[in-house]
Design a protein around this motif. Structure first.
Motif, PDB file in Angstrom:
ATOM      1  N   UNK A  31     -12.372   7.735   3.130  1.00  0.00           N
ATOM      2  CA  UNK A  31     -11.919   7.467   4.448  1.00  0.00           C
ATOM      3  C   UNK A  31     -11.490   6.258   4.965  1.00  0.00           C
ATOM      4  N   UNK A  32     -12.199   5.311   4.246  1.00  0.00           N
ATOM      5  CA  UNK A  32     -11.842   3.928   4.379  1.00  0.00           C
ATOM      6  C   UNK A  32     -10.236   3.753   3.602  1.00  0.00           C
ATOM      7  N   UNK A  33      -9.992   4.160   2.539  1.00  0.00           N
ATOM      8  CA  UNK A  33      -9.050   4.180   1.913  1.00  0.00           C
ATOM      9  C   UNK A  33      -7.650   4.841   2.680  1.00  0.00           C
ATOM     10  N   UNK A  34      -7.979   5.891   3.116  1.00  0.00           N
ATOM     11  CA  UNK A  34      -7.039   6.629   4.003  1.00  0.00           C
ATOM     12  C   UNK A  34      -6.698   5.816   5.263  1.00  0.00           C
ATOM     13  N   UNK A  35      -7.715   5.448   5.728  1.00  0.00           N
ATOM     14  CA  UNK A  35      -7.505   4.651   6.904  1.00  0.00           C
ATOM     15  C   UNK A  35      -6.768   3.279   6.857  1.00  0.00           C
ATOM     16  N   UNK A  36      -6.936   2.697   5.660  1.00  0.00           N
ATOM     17  CA  UNK A  36      -6.315   1.250   5.233  1.00  0.00           C
ATOM     18  C   UNK A  36      -4.669   1.678   4.931  1.00  0.00           C
ATOM     19  N   UNK A  37      -4.704   3.044   4.493  1.00  0.00           N
ATOM     20  CA  UNK A  37      -3.358   3.312   4.014  1.00  0.00           C
ATOM     21  C   UNK A  37      -2.542   3.574   5.154  1.00  0.00           C
ATOM     22  N   UNK A  38      -2.900   4.173   6.211  1.00  0.00           N
ATOM     23  CA  UNK A  38      -2.346   4.556   7.637  1.00  0.00           C
ATOM     24  C   UNK A  38      -1.951   3.347   8.168  1.00  0.00           C
ATOM     25  N   UNK A  39      -3.128   2.228   8.276  1.00  0.00           N
ATOM     26  CA  UNK A  39      -2.738   1.172   8.915  1.00  0.00           C
ATOM     27  C   UNK A  39      -1.675   0.421   7.982  1.00  0.00           C
ATOM     28  N   UNK A  40      -1.588   0.234   6.770  1.00  0.00           N
ATOM     29  CA  UNK A  40      -0.569  -0.443   6.032  1.00  0.00           C
ATOM     30  C   UNK A  40       0.895   0.178   6.430  1.00  0.00           C
ATOM     31  N   UNK A  41       0.949   1.389   6.425  1.00  0.00           N
ATOM     32  CA  UNK A  41       2.109   2.102   6.619  1.00  0.00           C
ATOM     33  C   UNK A  41       2.718   1.732   8.144  1.00  0.00           C
ATOM     34  N   UNK A  42       1.642   1.573   9.095  1.00  0.00           N
ATOM     35  CA  UNK A  42       2.159   1.138  10.299  1.00  0.00           C
ATOM     36  C   UNK A  42       2.465  -0.181  10.475  1.00  0.00           C
ATOM     37  N   UNK A  43       1.971  -1.274   9.626  1.00  0.00           N
ATOM     38  CA  UNK A  43       2.340  -2.492   9.726  1.00  0.00           C
ATOM     39  C   UNK A  43       3.772  -2.602   8.947  1.00  0.00           C
ATOM     40  N   UNK A  44       3.842  -1.702   8.055  1.00  0.00           N
ATOM     41  CA  UNK A  44       5.093  -1.632   7.223  1.00  0.00           C
ATOM     42  C   UNK A  44       6.389  -1.197   7.954  1.00  0.00           C
ATOM     43  N   UNK A  45       6.248  -0.330   8.721  1.00  0.00           N
ATOM     44  CA  UNK A  45       7.152   0.189   9.796  1.00  0.00           C
ATOM     45  C   UNK A  45       7.638  -0.743  10.812  1.00  0.00           C
ATOM     46  N   UNK A  46       6.415  -1.710  11.178  1.00  0.00           N
ATOM     47  CA  UNK A  46       6.727  -2.732  12.260  1.00  0.00           C
ATOM     48  C   UNK A  46       7.217  -3.975  11.640  1.00  0.00           C
ATOM     49  N   UNK A  47       7.284  -3.940  10.466  1.00  0.00           N
ATOM     50  CA  UNK A  47       7.760  -5.315   9.529  1.00  0.00           C
ATOM     51  C   UNK A  47       6.845  -6.436  10.038  1.00  0.00           C
ATOM     52  N   UNK A  48       5.590  -6.378  10.113  1.00  0.00           N
ATOM     53  CA  UNK A  48       4.469  -7.144  10.357  1.00  0.00           C
ATOM     54  C   UNK A  48       4.099  -7.375   8.790  1.00  0.00           C
ATOM     55  N   UNK A  49       4.490  -8.347   8.071  1.00  0.00           N
ATOM     56  CA  UNK A  49       4.119  -8.708   6.814  1.00  0.00           C
ATOM     57  C   UNK A  49       2.716  -9.379   6.465  1.00  0.00           C
ATOM     58  N   UNK A  67      -4.998  -7.192   1.171  1.00  0.00           N
ATOM     59  CA  UNK A  67      -6.369  -8.084   0.611  1.00  0.00           C
ATOM     60  C   UNK A  67      -7.662  -7.799   0.783  1.00  0.00           C
ATOM     61  N   UNK A  68      -7.809  -7.617   2.083  1.00  0.00           N
ATOM     62  CA  UNK A  68      -9.371  -7.179   2.441  1.00  0.00           C
ATOM     63  C   UNK A  68      -9.525  -5.768   2.175  1.00  0.00           C
ATOM     64  N   UNK A  69      -8.777  -5.106   1.473  1.00  0.00           N
ATOM     65  CA  UNK A  69      -9.144  -3.613   1.048  1.00  0.00           C
ATOM     66  C   UNK A  69      -9.240  -3.786  -0.340  1.00  0.00           C
ATOM     67  N   UNK A  70      -8.295  -4.597  -1.138  1.00  0.00           N
ATOM     68  CA  UNK A  70      -8.343  -4.607  -2.547  1.00  0.00           C
ATOM     69  C   UNK A  70      -9.579  -5.386  -3.191  1.00  0.00           C
ATOM     70  N   UNK A  71      -9.599  -6.686  -2.612  1.00  0.00           N
ATOM     71  CA  UNK A  71     -10.726  -7.355  -3.180  1.00  0.00           C
ATOM     72  C   UNK A  71     -11.907  -6.911  -2.936  1.00  0.00           C
ATOM     73  N   UNK A  72     -12.369  -6.441  -2.121  1.00  0.00           N
ATOM     74  CA  UNK A  72     -13.852  -6.022  -2.090  1.00  0.00           C
ATOM     75  C   UNK A  72     -14.029  -4.719  -3.081  1.00  0.00           C
ATOM     76  N   UNK A  73     -13.028  -3.765  -3.109  1.00  0.00           N
ATOM     77  CA  UNK A  73     -12.859  -2.594  -3.909  1.00  0.00           C
ATOM     78  C   UNK A  73     -13.099  -3.209  -5.442  1.00  0.00           C
ATOM     79  N   UNK A  74     -12.416  -4.217  -5.815  1.00  0.00           N
ATOM     80  CA  UNK A  74     -12.260  -4.666  -7.348  1.00  0.00           C
ATOM     81  C   UNK A  74     -13.720  -5.082  -7.532  1.00  0.00           C
TER      82      UNK A  74
END
Length: 68
Positions: free
Chosen positions: A3-21, A29-36
């Motif tokens: 669920x956390x991965x899905x929520x992060x994906x939706x949030x990233x898609x939202x940021x991508x569409x609004x060009x907020x890099x 970063x805050x999703x991948x670093x703790x996961x690793x």
């Protein structure tokens, strides 16, 4: 975990569409670093690298170790 991965994906898609890099990079970063770090901890705590369990190692490489 999924669920956390899905929520992060939706949030990233939202940021991508609004060009907020900046927020996109920060979210990734805050999703991948703790996961690793979790995958490394699970790998060494359970000593999955010393066993001949290729499926378990593959799951850790795909960041799906907590599901095991």
């Amino acid at each position: 975990f999924c669920g956390e991965g899905a929520a992060a994906t939706v949030l990233c898609l939202s940021y991508s569409h609004s060009d907020d890099r900046f927020w996109l990079a920060l979210t990734i970063f805050f999703v991948v670093c703790p996961s690793v770090l979790v995958q490394l901890t699970l790998t060494f705590v359970h000593r999955d690298l010393s066993r001949d369990r290729p499926l378990v190692l593959l799951m850790h490489l795909l960041q799906l170790g907590p599901i095991i």
